[in-house]
Design a protein around this motif. Structure first.
Motif, PDB file in Angstrom:
ATOM      1  N   CYS A   1       0.844  -1.191   0.000  1.00  0.00           N
ATOM      2  CA  CYS A   1       0.000   0.000   0.000  1.00  0.00           C
ATOM      3  C   CYS A   1       0.884   1.248   0.000  1.00  0.00           C
ATOM      4  CB  CYS A   1      -0.885  -0.020   1.248  1.00  0.00           C
ATOM      5  SG  CYS A   1      -2.009   1.384   1.349  1.00  0.00           S
TER       6      CYS A   1
ATOM      7  N   HIS B   1       0.156   4.024   1.334  1.00  0.00           N
ATOM      8  CA  HIS B   1      -0.019   4.803   2.562  1.00  0.00           C
ATOM      9  C   HIS B   1       1.031   4.405   3.589  1.00  0.00           C
ATOM     10  CE1 HIS B   1      -2.200   5.615   6.516  1.00  0.00           C
ATOM     11  NE2 HIS B   1      -1.797   6.780   6.052  1.00  0.00           N
ATOM     12  N   GLN B   2       0.994   3.115   4.004  1.00  0.00           N
ATOM     13  CA  GLN B   2       2.063   2.586   4.836  1.00  0.00           C
ATOM     14  C   GLN B   2       2.469   1.256   4.233  1.00  0.00           C
ATOM     15  OE1 GLN B   2       0.879   2.805   8.961  1.00  0.00           O
ATOM     16  NE2 GLN B   2       0.990   5.040   8.960  1.00  0.00           N
ATOM     17  N   ASP B   3       2.774   0.259   5.044  1.00  0.00           N
ATOM     18  CA  ASP B   3       3.372  -0.938   4.468  1.00  0.00           C
ATOM     19  C   ASP B   3       2.460  -2.158   4.454  1.00  0.00           C
ATOM     20  OD1 ASP B   3       5.671   0.188   3.663  1.00  0.00           O
ATOM     21  OD2 ASP B   3       6.817  -0.313   5.462  1.00  0.00           O
ATOM     22  N   ALA B   4       1.177  -1.980   4.394  1.00  0.00           N
ATOM     23  CA  ALA B   4       0.288  -3.140   4.409  1.00  0.00           C
ATOM     24  C   ALA B   4       0.372  -3.898   3.091  1.00  0.00           C
ATOM     25  CB  ALA B   4      -1.141  -2.681   4.656  1.00  0.00           C
TER      26      ALA B   4
ATOM     27  N   CYS C   1      -7.420  -1.831   1.410  1.00  0.00           N
ATOM     28  CA  CYS C   1      -6.252  -2.103   2.239  1.00  0.00           C
ATOM     29  C   CYS C   1      -6.688  -2.627   3.606  1.00  0.00           C
ATOM     30  CB  CYS C   1      -5.432  -0.826   2.395  1.00  0.00           C
ATOM     31  SG  CYS C   1      -4.014  -1.051   3.483  1.00  0.00           S
TER      32      CYS C   1
ATOM     33  N   LEU D   1      -5.265  -2.396   6.394  1.00  0.00           N
ATOM     34  CA  LEU D   1      -4.810  -1.641   7.574  1.00  0.00           C
ATOM     35  C   LEU D   1      -5.682  -0.413   7.851  1.00  0.00           C
ATOM     36  CD1 LEU D   1      -2.671  -2.152   9.616  1.00  0.00           C
ATOM     37  CD2 LEU D   1      -1.055  -0.804   8.284  1.00  0.00           C
ATOM     38  N   HIS D   2      -5.825   0.480   6.876  1.00  0.00           N
ATOM     39  CA  HIS D   2      -6.604   1.712   7.124  1.00  0.00           C
ATOM     40  C   HIS D   2      -7.696   1.922   6.078  1.00  0.00           C
ATOM     41  CE1 HIS D   2      -2.384   2.577   8.608  1.00  0.00           C
ATOM     42  NE2 HIS D   2      -3.104   2.557   9.706  1.00  0.00           N
ATOM     43  N   GLU D   3      -7.971   0.875   5.294  1.00  0.00           N
ATOM     44  CA  GLU D   3      -9.141   0.855   4.429  1.00  0.00           C
ATOM     45  C   GLU D   3      -9.107   1.820   3.252  1.00  0.00           C
ATOM     46  OE1 GLU D   3     -12.465   1.135   7.067  1.00  0.00           O
ATOM     47  OE2 GLU D   3     -11.844  -0.636   8.177  1.00  0.00           O
ATOM     48  N   ALA D   4      -7.913   2.229   2.823  1.00  0.00           N
ATOM     49  CA  ALA D   4      -7.845   2.908   1.525  1.00  0.00           C
ATOM     50  C   ALA D   4      -8.218   1.876   0.472  1.00  0.00           C
ATOM     51  CB  ALA D   4      -6.447   3.443   1.251  1.00  0.00           C
TER      52      ALA D   4
ATOM     53  N   PRO E   1      -6.908   6.902   3.258  1.00  0.00           N
ATOM     54  CA  PRO E   1      -5.755   7.793   3.402  1.00  0.00           C
ATOM     55  C   PRO E   1      -4.676   7.635   2.321  1.00  0.00           C
ATOM     56  CG  PRO E   1      -5.519   5.966   4.912  1.00  0.00           C
ATOM     57  CD  PRO E   1      -6.867   5.804   4.241  1.00  0.00           C
TER      58      PRO E   1
HETATM   59  S1  FES Z   1      -1.465   1.118   4.992  1.00  0.00           S
HETATM   60 FE1  FES Z   1      -2.996   1.003   3.454  1.00  0.00          FE
HETATM   61  S2  FES Z   1      -4.374   2.549   3.988  1.00  0.00           S
HETATM   62 FE2  FES Z   1      -2.844   2.691   5.500  1.00  0.00          FE
END
Ligand code: FES
Length: 106
Positions: free
Chosen positions: A40, A42-45, A59, A61-64, A77
């Motif tokens: 991802c 955004h971060q590392d998911a 995603c 982790l934070h549902e992007a 995000p």
């Molecule tokens: S790691 Fe994917 S939305 Fe935050």
């Protein structure tokens, strides 16, 4: 071109992660095969562990959510797209053709 698995081992709604650098996720969604960068933006998911609905993957982790056809995020995000890669099926085997790294001569 990288062999991934047999087509019957990647059923509709399924996904598989391949350990390229960077890793790539291959999805069987909405009757098509798609490959995007697994990480991802955004971060590392790992997007291969996300939830698929239609042509979108969410995603874990934070549902992007990303459009599997374009790699573009459809909501925050995440703001940056993931790369998309071409997928072919040859003799029943799914192959990914990684997009050339930016700036590489390949
Ligand atoms: S790691 Fe994917 S939305 Fe935050």
């Amino acid at each position: 071109m990288i062999p991934v698995c047999r087509l019957e081992d990647l059923p509709e709604g399924g996904s598989v992660r391949i350990d390229t650098a960077p890793p790539i996720a291959v999805f069987h969604a909405d009757g098509e095969l798609y490959a995007i960068d697994d990480t991802c933006t955004h971060q590392d998911a790992s997007l291969s562990e996300g939830w698929v609905e239609g042509c979108l993957v969410e995603c874990p982790l934070h549902e992007a959510s990303f459009d599997l056809r374009t790699g573009r995020p459809t909501c925050l995000p995440a703001r940056r797209p993931v790369r998309t890669h071409r997928v072919t099926v040859d003799d029943g085997v799914v192959h990914v053709h990684p997009a050339a790294e930016e700036g590489s001569a390949a």
